[in-house]
Write a protein that holds these residues in place. Structure first.
Motif: not given
Ligand SMILES: C[S@@+](CC[C@H](N)C(=O)[O-])C[C@H]1O[C@@H](n2cnc3c(N)ncnc32)[C@H](O)[C@@H]1O
Length: 198
Positions: A61, A63-64
């Motif tokens: 995750n 990139q979040e």
């Protein structure tokens, strides 16, 4: 029995003597710094094979956490040979910090093998003092298999908080705790638990 213990102790002293001597001459640290990267590059291949699914999950995750530009800016503290690179998302801008300059040539190889990343720079420094990295300038800090062997964990974590991009305190704490818990749980495990070494 006492004679056996004496002989065993003597054997340990004799075996350890070259290390004490090199340390006394100020050479031991230099030798370790020089040769550790060669050991780590081999160890990392085996370790990555064992931990691949956990690492994929841990970094899934990332990139979040990208900023408004959509580009993820990542700082890896104690990067070693760059063994985590392949788990970072495409386009991720990576800055690496490690106090051992001898990792540079291994990092260059890892960069060449991970063309999906945008490599920014390699900073030779300890995590306790990352003044070369500006306040609030990175979205994510990654630190694996490092905190168990550093001089001052609290100071590194203070530096990590300083360089992280200021978002709302809630999100900052959440992401930080999430990474910390995952890292402790999956990567450090008992092998790299500071309490085991003391
Ligand atoms: C066991 S290696 C782990 C390397 C890499 N993070 C990995 O997971 O493969 C520990 C790394 O931490 C670095 N290191 C040691 N003391 C450090 C410190 N005070 N701050 C930042 N890195 C440190 C070492 O030079 C080495 O590259």
């Amino acid at each position: 029995m006492e004679l056996t213990i004496f002989i065993l102790r003597l054997a340990v002293y004799i075996l350890a003597f070259p290390m004490y001597l090199l340390n006394f001459l100020g050479l031991w640290s230099w030798i370790c710094k020089k040769w550790f990267p060669y050991f780590l590059v081999r160890f990392s291949v085996m370790y990555n094979e064992q931990m691949a699914s956990k690492k994929r999950e841990l970094f899934s995750n990332l990139q979040e956490f990208a900023g408004p530009s959509g580009k993820l800016s990542l700082l890896e503290v104690g990067c070693g040979t760059g063994t985590n690179f392949k788990f970072y998302p495409p386009g991720c801008r990576v800055t690496c910090i490690d106090p051992n300059p001898n990792f540079e040539k291994f990092l260059i190889k890892s960069i060449a093998e991970n063309r999906h990343l945008q490599f920014e720079r390699f900073v030779v420094a300890a995590g306790e003092n990352m003044h070369q990295v500006a306040d609030g300038s990175v979205d994510v800090v990654v630190c694996t298999l490092v905190l168990c062997s550093v001089e001052n964990q609290e100071q590194i974590l203070r530096e990590v908080c300083r360089v992280l991009r200021p978002v709302s305190e809630r999100v900052r704490n959440l992401s930080y705790m999430q990474k910390l818990v995952h890292t402790q749980e999956y990567l450090l495990s008992s092998v790299c638990n500071s309490t085991n070494w003391k």
